[in-house]
Enzyme design. Structure first.
Site, PDB file in Angstrom:
ATOM      1  N   HIS A  29       0.838  -1.202   0.000  1.00 16.80           N
ATOM      2  CA  HIS A  29       0.000   0.000   0.000  1.00 16.80           C
ATOM      3  C   HIS A  29       0.863   1.238   0.000  1.00 16.80           C
ATOM      4  CE1 HIS A  29       0.439   1.624   4.144  1.00 16.80           C
ATOM      5  NE2 HIS A  29       0.695   0.375   4.466  1.00 16.80           N
ATOM      6  N   CYS A  30       0.317   2.349  -0.529  1.00 16.84           N
ATOM      7  CA  CYS A  30       0.962   3.649  -0.445  1.00 16.84           C
ATOM      8  C   CYS A  30       0.111   4.503   0.485  1.00 16.84           C
ATOM      9  CB  CYS A  30       1.127   4.271  -1.831  1.00 16.84           C
ATOM     10  SG  CYS A  30      -0.436   4.561  -2.693  1.00 16.84           S
ATOM     11  N   MET A  31       0.104   5.819   0.305  1.00 18.30           N
ATOM     12  CA  MET A  31      -0.624   6.681   1.223  1.00 18.30           C
ATOM     13  C   MET A  31      -2.141   6.522   1.100  1.00 18.30           C
ATOM     14  SD  MET A  31       1.590  10.224   1.174  1.00 18.30           S
ATOM     15  CE  MET A  31       0.546  10.964   2.434  1.00 18.30           C
ATOM     16  N   THR A  32      -2.639   6.159  -0.098  1.00 20.00           N
ATOM     17  CA  THR A  32      -4.088   6.099  -0.291  1.00 20.00           C
ATOM     18  C   THR A  32      -4.572   4.816  -0.962  1.00 20.00           C
ATOM     19  OG1 THR A  32      -3.870   7.247  -2.422  1.00 20.00           O
ATOM     20  CG2 THR A  32      -4.279   8.618  -0.477  1.00 20.00           C
ATOM     21  N   ARG A  33      -3.681   4.000  -1.514  1.00 20.41           N
ATOM     22  CA  ARG A  33      -4.117   2.886  -2.349  1.00 20.41           C
ATOM     23  C   ARG A  33      -3.622   1.545  -1.825  1.00 20.41           C
ATOM     24  NH1 ARG A  33      -2.511   5.236  -8.371  1.00 20.41           N
ATOM     25  NH2 ARG A  33      -3.376   7.338  -8.093  1.00 20.41           N
TER      26      ARG A  33
END
Length: 496
Positions: A29-33
């Site tokens: 995951h990244c900051m939003t996905r």
């Protein structure tokens, strides 16, 4: 329902719609996905996935990316990983299906992933893990500056300065570590070579008739040094006998890479870093309004193409040199244009409850600089509002750039946040009040122009007729003749 149960329920709802645990090759995951590596893309139920209340949208790249929003994704990902781990392993008969999915994935990746974009993604993967530390230290630095200006807590401010500056003093080491990891080398060797750059003893070394300065070359030098270390290490692994590998390989890697770093890379990277800083300052001082207009207007298309990742090392270099990046506040205006456009869409489509609910839920995140829900849920699917949102971002960026031409620079001490969330990280060459006022003025311009442009030019008459309807009412079949089929309802706009 507790928070943990809610996050597990979200993960449990997503898993069967992406083909089940047997279809998951990787989870990140990244900051939003939520980023999923899939074995067979055809098993994903896109429409059902988009219809989940917690899913703001999906993006297909080299991984299948489900937009959940900041905070939520960090809590759902561990639950998703746990569900995948708990699921029974697929039966042997599924191996052929997995091989087919892997082949499809490889073919799609080869078709869509250009070498340049893959390289930019590697660069982004080096710097993105550093963002939390940049944010935390940046906010502490801003708080410390405020306390110093007010003359408050003089016994505490030196400690806060040390806390805020410690990470930046050693950021080259972390860049070197991540670079070696990303390029397939031993991370600690990349960090060891990059540490040479910030070692105080390099001041005793002369190169091209000039004494080196600790930190010269900065993150760009660290990146280059670590990449070189990876290639030296790989060469040693091929040619050094296994019996001597544990002694010879790390020694040669650090020695060869270190010498090249000291007598070449530090000087060259230092000149490049200085040129980047000088060019950014010159651009905003002499063409600030025009540069801001272009940067603010084109940033979202760059994001859609994945080219924005090239800006990450530039931001980091400017922060390392000047204490702040003058580019981020301008680029943040792109999000302001999205917010203004979304508000216009909300008022322009009074009958479409589905789109209006999406906007109401996504606007708070948009004000805080998280634009993905508005982009993928509103403006981009509609088409023209995405363009008019970019126009709003262009005018907001031009506003901030204009004040740079007038001598009032606005910068950010960290990368990552945007919108209102950037206020605690603002810095510049003037007073804090002036800096905040200019940035706030840019946001207001972005909101206003994005709204006006979308209101007057964001919709054609045909679009109004298509979208300004109540999809729930349209989905309810009207009276029909006995035995006759019900009329097909009009399709509901995608909920993301």
């Amino acid at each position: 329902m507790s928070t943990d149960d809610k996050n597990r329920a979200i993960a449990a709802a997503i898993l069967p719609l992406v083909g089940g645990a047997g279809n998951i090759a990787s989870v990140a995951h990244c900051m939003t996905r939520l980023r999923l590596g899939l074995r067979d893309r055809s098993l994903v139920q896109d429409e059902a996935l988009k219809a989940l209340p917690s899913v703001m949208g999906v993006v297909e790249d080299d991984t299948y990316q489900i937009v959940l929003g900041p905070g939520t994704v960090a809590r759902v990902t561990p639950e998703f990983e746990a569900l995948v781990a708990e699921a029974p392993k697929p039966a042997p008969t599924a191996e052929e299906l997995a091989d087919k999915g892997a082949a499809l994935k490889a073919a799609r990746k080869a078709k869509n992933a250009t070498p340049f974009k893959l390289f930019l993604r590697k660069i982004a993967n080096i710097f993105v893990p550093l963002i939390p530390a940049l944010i935390g230290c940046g906010i502490i630095a801003g708080l410390n500056g405020l306390l110093v200006n007010l003359g408050w807590l003089p016994a505490v401010t030196p400690a806060l300065a040390a806390i805020a500056s410690g990470f930046m003093a050693l950021i080259a080491v972390f860049v070197g570590y991540n670079t070696a990891k990303e390029f397939g080398g031993t991370p600690i060797l990349g960090g060891a070579v990059a540490a040479i750059i910030v070692y105080a003893g390099v001041a005793k070394v002369e190169v091209f008739g000039q004494a080196l300065s600790p930190g010269q070359g900065g993150v760009l030098g660290a990146l280059g040094a670590a990449v070189l270390a990876v290639y030296v290490e790989k060469w040693c692994r091929r040619w050094v006998p296994e019996s001597l590998d544990v002694l010879v390989t790390p020694t040669l890697t650090v020695l060869v890479s270190g010498l090249v770093t000291i007598f070449g890379l530090m000087f060259v990277a230092g000149e490049v870093s200085q040129a980047i800083g000088d060019f950014a300052n010159w651009l905003l001082e002499h063409a600030g309004a025009g540069a801001g207009f272009l940067l603010g207007g084109l940033f979202l298309p760059l994001v859609m193409l994945g080219l924005h990742q090239a800006l990450i090392p530039i931001h980091t270099t400017l922060i390392e040199q000047q204490g702040y990046t003058v580019l981020l506040p301008i680029l943040a205006m792109a999000g302001a244009g999205q917010v203004g456009a979304a508000m216009a869409v909300y008022l322009k489509l009074p009958r479409n409850g589905s789109i209006r609910r999406t906007i109401r839920s996504a606007l708070p995140a948009g004000f805080l600089g998280v634009g993905e829900p508005l982009i993928y849920g509103v403006s981009l699917p509609l088409g023209r509002p995405f363009v008019t949102a970019c126009v709003g971002g262009a005018f907001g960026g031009g506003f901030v750039g204009l004040f740079s031409m007038l001598g009032d620079k606005v910068g950010s001490t960290a990368i990552g946040p945007s919108g209102w969330a950037l206020f605690p990280l603002l810095d510049g060459n003037g007073g804090l009040g002036t800096t905040i006022a200019i940035y706030a003025g840019g946001l207001l311009v972005g909101y206003l122009v994005g709204f006006v442009a979308t209101w007057f030019w964001g919709f054609s008459r045909a679009m109004i007729e298509e979208f300004d309807v109540d999809p729930e009412a349209a989905a309810t079949p009207g009276p029909v003749a006995a035995g006759g089929p019900a009329a097909d309802p009009e399709p509901e706009p995608a909920k993301v």
